[in-house]
Design an enzyme around this catalytic site. Structure first.
Site, PDB file in Angstrom:
ATOM      1  N   PRO A 191       6.308   3.306   1.507  1.00 44.80           N
ATOM      2  CA  PRO A 191       5.413   4.258   0.831  1.00 44.80           C
ATOM      3  C   PRO A 191       4.193   3.524   0.288  1.00 44.80           C
ATOM      4  CG  PRO A 191       7.287   3.742  -0.562  1.00 44.80           C
ATOM      5  CD  PRO A 191       7.536   3.031   0.731  1.00 44.80           C
ATOM      6  N   GLN A 222       9.191   9.319  -2.401  1.00 42.33           N
ATOM      7  CA  GLN A 222       9.360   8.314  -3.447  1.00 42.33           C
ATOM      8  C   GLN A 222       8.777   8.819  -4.764  1.00 42.33           C
ATOM      9  OE1 GLN A 222       7.190   4.455  -4.087  1.00 42.33           O
ATOM     10  NE2 GLN A 222       9.126   3.605  -3.356  1.00 42.33           N
ATOM     11  N   CYS A 273       6.632  -0.869  -8.298  1.00 42.19           N
ATOM     12  CA  CYS A 273       5.164  -0.854  -8.252  1.00 42.19           C
ATOM     13  C   CYS A 273       4.599  -1.753  -9.358  1.00 42.19           C
ATOM     14  CB  CYS A 273       4.637   0.565  -8.412  1.00 42.19           C
ATOM     15  SG  CYS A 273       2.820   0.635  -8.369  1.00 42.19           S
ATOM     16  N   LYS A 294      13.745   1.271  -4.807  1.00 39.57           N
ATOM     17  CA  LYS A 294      12.930   0.159  -4.313  1.00 39.57           C
ATOM     18  C   LYS A 294      12.546  -0.700  -5.509  1.00 39.57           C
ATOM     19  CE  LYS A 294       9.143  -0.977  -1.169  1.00 39.57           C
ATOM     20  NZ  LYS A 294       8.270  -1.863  -1.958  1.00 39.57           N
ATOM     21  N   ASN A 307      11.724  -6.400   2.297  1.00 37.52           N
ATOM     22  CA  ASN A 307      10.318  -6.006   2.401  1.00 37.52           C
ATOM     23  C   ASN A 307       9.449  -7.164   1.930  1.00 37.52           C
ATOM     24  OD1 ASN A 307       8.104  -4.252   0.299  1.00 37.52           O
ATOM     25  ND2 ASN A 307       7.924  -4.190   2.504  1.00 37.52           N
ATOM     26  N   GLY A 308       8.378  -7.407   2.688  1.00 36.85           N
ATOM     27  CA  GLY A 308       7.416  -8.413   2.270  1.00 36.85           C
ATOM     28  C   GLY A 308       6.957  -9.321   3.381  1.00 36.85           C
ATOM     29  N   ASP A 309       5.648  -9.318   3.671  1.00 28.29           N
ATOM     30  CA  ASP A 309       5.021 -10.242   4.625  1.00 28.29           C
ATOM     31  C   ASP A 309       5.489 -10.041   6.058  1.00 28.29           C
ATOM     32  OD1 ASP A 309       3.843 -11.229   2.352  1.00 28.29           O
ATOM     33  OD2 ASP A 309       5.000 -13.082   2.299  1.00 28.29           O
ATOM     34  N   GLY A 316       5.201  -2.580   5.293  1.00 31.82           N
ATOM     35  CA  GLY A 316       4.180  -1.921   4.502  1.00 31.82           C
ATOM     36  C   GLY A 316       2.801  -2.115   5.089  1.00 31.82           C
ATOM     37  N   ARG A 317       1.979  -2.901   4.409  1.00 34.27           N
ATOM     38  CA  ARG A 317       0.565  -2.992   4.783  1.00 34.27           C
ATOM     39  C   ARG A 317       0.336  -3.629   6.143  1.00 34.27           C
ATOM     40  NH1 ARG A 317      -1.907  -5.737  -0.301  1.00 34.27           N
ATOM     41  NH2 ARG A 317       0.084  -6.815  -0.200  1.00 34.27           N
TER      42      ARG A 317
END
Length: 345
Positions: free
Chosen positions: A17, A72, A102, A147, A209-211, A233-234
């Site tokens: 999200p 979410q 967040c 999350k 999650n991450g990278d 994610g991004r």
């Protein structure tokens, strides 16, 4: 497959999200490329959702092309999160996720997000209240997940103990972003510490999650951490086909071919079509003006195309610019290698 409570996902790959970017058009676009097991809405403020403000209704919008859809929610111990979860179920959510990670000040210092990491005891009680409300309303058909980040700072690595408490509270899965709140998106995600969260729970899946910016990262990080799934994610903002590539690699052990230049242009054109349908008007134009720089990172030297998109006053003008770059010889252009941006989580 990945099972989260009563919900079975076709792949262990989830679209995060992404605040400000994960609108309905982009979620559908990623799903159409293949490999997405679950996509979630942008962060939804529980108060705004219950008031049904225009912005919250836009963020929560879903349809049959966007299933299974997770919604979410964010808020704190005093907010109507159980009521907002019921609202979300009645408006198409197949999974409810509680944002406990967040790091943005306007969320984390007042309304929830990473603030919930600072009081794990009350946070687990809040989770239990939400789970009870959702179970009653859905007859156990809709799972509740959380999350989290590793903690607020390295001196407070609470994720393993919090994940255990959340499991006891009835949370069906925990997603862990491998940074502390104080890091924001600096440094590198710590997948070894995500592995400590995996080891801390007994039955529920942990999603890392991450990278994640390349397909090869997915099986490597799953092996490293032991996590049951990966949330992207991004990294997906510039490569919405990343899920399909990663799923192909997991299933076959072989690297999927990079889309040709023309194929990437057609993905952008499809994104424009979806924006026109689901977020029409000025927002569609503004969105693509921002996105073209991310798409361009995988397409080589396309400065004139990026400028044409940025200067276009309509999505039709953007389409015209893209069609001008689609030529027969570009159908098999090789992959353009780009340096990895560590801030793409």
């Amino acid at each position: 497959m990945l099972r989260i409570g009563s919900l079975t996902l076709e792949t262990p790959l989830l679209l995060a999200p992404i605040a400000g970017h994960c609108d309905l058009a982009f979620r559908i676009l990623c799903r159409e490329q293949g490999g997405v097991g679950l996509a979630s809405t942008d962060l939804l403020n529980c108060h705004a959702l219950l008031r049904e403000t225009g912005r919250s209704l836009d963020l929560a919008s879903t349809n049959g092309l966007d299933q299974p859809c997770g919604m979410q929610l964010y808020g704190n111990w005093t907010d109507p999160l159980p009521e907002a979860a019921i609202w979300a179920i009645e408006h198409g959510a197949r999974l409810i996720d509680i944002n406990m990670g967040c790091p943005v000040d306007k969320v984390a210092k007042r309304n929830g997000g990473s603030l919930l990491l600072c009081d794990p005891g009350n946070t687990a009680q809040l989770a239990e209240r939400i789970v009870r409300a959702v179970d009653r309303h859905s007859n156990g058909r809709v799972p509740v997940t959380a999350k989290v980040r590793l903690g607020w700072d390295p001196e407070h690595f609470v994720a393993p103990s919090l994940a255990r408490d959340l499991e006891q509270a009835g949370i069906a899965a925990v997603t862990v972003h491998g940074r502390f709140t104080c890091q924001l998106f600096s440094g590198e995600a710590d997948w070894n510490r995500i592995g400590e969260v995996v080891a801390a729970v007994e039955r529920i899946p942990v999603i890392g999650n991450g990278d994640i910016t390349e397909a090869e990262h997915v099986p490597a990080r799953m092996r490293q951490s032991g996590c049951a799934g990966v949330m992207i994610g991004r990294g997906a903002l510039r490569t919405p086909w990343l899920f399909q590539q990663a799923w192909h690699l997991i299933r076959t052990g072989e690297t999927a071919p990079e889309p040709s230049f023309n194929r990437k242009c057609r993905v952008i054109l499809r994104h424009l079509d979806l924006l026109d349908r689901h977020v029409p008007g000025r927002h569609a134009v503004d969105t693509m003006r921002k996105r073209i720089s991310w798409y361009g990172k995988t397409m080589g030297h396309i400065k004139p195309l990026k400028e044409a998109i940025r200067l276009a006053e309509s999505t039709d003008a953007m389409r015209e610019a893209l069609h001008a770059w689609i030529t027969p010889e570009r159908d098999s252009e090789p992959r353009v290698e780009q340096p990895v941006d560590p801030h793409f989580a």
